[in-house]
Design an enzyme around this catalytic site. Structure first.
Site, PDB file in Angstrom:
ATOM      1  N   GLU A 209       0.844  -1.194   0.000  1.00 28.73           N
ATOM      2  CA  GLU A 209       0.000   0.000   0.000  1.00 28.73           C
ATOM      3  C   GLU A 209       0.881   1.247   0.000  1.00 28.73           C
ATOM      4  O   GLU A 209       1.971   1.248   0.567  1.00 28.73           O
ATOM      5  CB  GLU A 209      -0.934  -0.015   1.216  1.00 28.73           C
TER       6      GLU A 209
ATOM      7  N   LYS B 238       8.395  -0.779  -1.590  1.00 33.42           N
ATOM      8  CA  LYS B 238       7.613  -0.197  -0.501  1.00 33.42           C
ATOM      9  C   LYS B 238       8.521   0.386   0.567  1.00 33.42           C
ATOM     10  O   LYS B 238       8.336   1.530   1.015  1.00 33.42           O
ATOM     11  CB  LYS B 238       6.697  -1.269   0.099  1.00 33.42           C
TER      12      LYS B 238
ATOM     13  N   CYS C   9       4.554   3.749   9.448  1.00 31.02           N
ATOM     14  CA  CYS C   9       5.405   3.253   8.359  1.00 31.02           C
ATOM     15  C   CYS C   9       6.841   3.746   8.376  1.00 31.02           C
ATOM     16  O   CYS C   9       7.781   2.950   8.301  1.00 31.02           O
ATOM     17  CB  CYS C   9       4.771   3.616   7.016  1.00 31.02           C
TER      18      CYS C   9
END
Length: 471
Positions: free
Chosen positions: A164, A224, A280
């Site tokens: 994501e 990512k 994150c």
């Protein structure tokens, strides 16, 4: 392969919104989001959409449209796995707090538990999609677990990586109109290509195909981590210059505007602040550092670790500036915090700068009064308790949570802006000033307020990245 049933394991900040949008845009697909946390599932099913466990602008409308039609939230994990053609794994991958890699490596115990549960339950072929942020080559570990622990050796599994790239506060917009969708899989076999195509077709219902990028699994996983590392690096870079600006009477916003107009650099993520937070950036950079160290790349590890060091320094120096400005003591003084979430338009507090600033000030025996429009008191206390700096009782005695911003600021010696909520700009600052202790200090850690106007009222102001001779 045509996908009719999707299961997502994990109903958190990624799984819930992502599956809600997929369900909205793909009404022909049944989407079931499962979680063992019954309280969280009940919140997703609550008729009062304001009680959804994840706050994102626009998410309530997406859920309202799809829920009960083809979007379902359940604690029946095994049933959802059994019925699914495609299974998304969207569980937490926190930084390890024990053993090898402590403090840096990703803790994959929840990923492994999911893989073993899928292997135990599955009776038909499955496409398993990594949605959680994972270290490079995790897919091979998942594949090994699935192939070697399955109760039925005839069941075949294909593993895809679909990281994501959501920014909390704009997650729904990011999902509806993404810069890119990244899908990694085994593009060397016909089965792998078929699995990749199946997921491409899901997204193609609303995302232009030119924005859907397919790679091998390893490139997808590393992309990512690298994306978050690059973004965090920009934040720490501008924050390092904010301190220099304060010493030289330069203005960090003017510097950011000047360099951001260079097309090679761009303006995004050049906003100086008290520091980045969220689930994150820190976790992924530490993971990247650990991977580099594992391969003996010490210089690479040191380079990326400096981004974290600078971010920690920014939080600490903001707190220390409050202490030094308030005549080197905040003992017994009331400090009002406006904002606790790590950024506006979310109720997520993970790694929020407010936690660490509060921790420093509580260690100096200050009294902290907090107002945040979306974060509840128990979450704030949980955040402080997790640091294990002092007892839970001490945290509750030292930090008071208010439902009204004016009450939070009443009789305060200083106000600190820790989250950039838009509503803070609209307050009656004259009223706030009149009810504060004098001199009334204001520390804008997000650079959102009109400092000259506040100084005209009578506030003594500090703004990140701008020198102020009054302090």
């Amino acid at each position: 392969m045509k996908i009719k049933n999707i299961c997502c394991i994990g109903a958190g900040y990624v799984g819930g919104p992502t599956m809600a949008v997929i369900a909205q845009k793909c009404p022909q697909v049944k989407v079931t989001v499962v979680d063992i946390n019954e309280h969280r599932i009940n919140a997703w099913n609550d008729k009062d959409l304001s009680k959804l466990p994840v706050y994102e602008p626009g998410l309530d409308k997406v859920v309202e449209e799809a829920r009960g039609r083809n979007l379902f939230f359940s604690t029946q994990v095994d049933q959802a796995i059994d019925e699914a053609d495609m299974i998304f794994i969207s569980v937490n991958t926190p930084t390890k707090t024990y053993g090898k890699g402590k403090g840096m490596a990703a803790d994959l115990k929840y990923i492994e538990l999911c893989a073993r549960q899928i292997a135990r339950v599955a009776t038909t072929d499955k496409i398993v999609v990594e949605k959680s942020t994972l270290p490079v080559r995790t897919a091979s570990a998942i594949k090994s677990i699935l192939d070697n622990t399955s109760n039925d050796n005839k069941v075949k599994f294909q593993i895809l990586s679909n990281p994501e790239f959501l920014a909390e506060g704009t997650a729904v917009t990011d999902l509806l109109n993404p810069d890119r969708v990244l899908i990694g899989g085994d593009n060397t076999t016909s089965e792998g290509k078929e699995a990749i195509a199946a997921l491409v077709n899901i997204y193609a219902d609303w995302v232009p195909k030119q924005r859907i990028l397919t790679t091998n699994v390893w490139s997808s996983e590393l992309s990512k981590l690298t994306a978050n590392a690059f973004l965090a690096q920009r934040v720490s870079s501008i924050n390092s210059l904010s301190e220099l600006c304060e010493k030289t009477e330069a203005d960090v916003n003017e510097v950011a505007k000047a360099i951001g107009m260079d097309s090679r650099i761009g303006s995004k993520f050049l906003k100086a602040s008290v520091g980045f937070g969220g689930s994150c950036f820190q976790k992924d950079i530490l993971n990247l550092v650990y991977i580099a160290k594992t391969y003996g790349l010490e210089e690479v590890a040191d380079y990326w670790e400096q981004v974290i060091i600078m971010n920690d320094h920014q939080k600490r120096r903001f707190a220390h500036n409050i202490i030094s400005t308030l005549f080197n003591t905040v003992s017994g003084k009331k400090i009002a915090f406006l904002g606790w979430a790590f950024k506006k338009d979310t109720n997520d507090t993970r790694e929020s700068a407010a936690i660490y600033v509060a921790d420093e000030l509580l260690s100096e025996q200050s009294q902290i009064s907090v107002y945040d429009p979306k974060v509840n008191a128990e979450q704030m206390y949980t955040d402080l308790d997790y640091l294990n700096t002092r007892s839970a009782e001490e945290n509750r005695n030292g930090l008071l949570v208010n439902q009204d911003p004016y009450e939070a600021c009443k009789d305060a010696h200083a106000i600190a802006i820790l989250t950039e909520w838009d509503e803070f700009k609209t307050y009656d600052w004259q009223k706030i000033y009149d009810q504060m202790q004098k001199p009334a200090f204001l520390f804008d850690g997000r650079g959102i307020l009109d400092i000259p106007q506040l100084e005209e009222i009578g506030f003594v102001c500090y703004k990140i990245g701008s020198s102020n001779k009054n302090l």
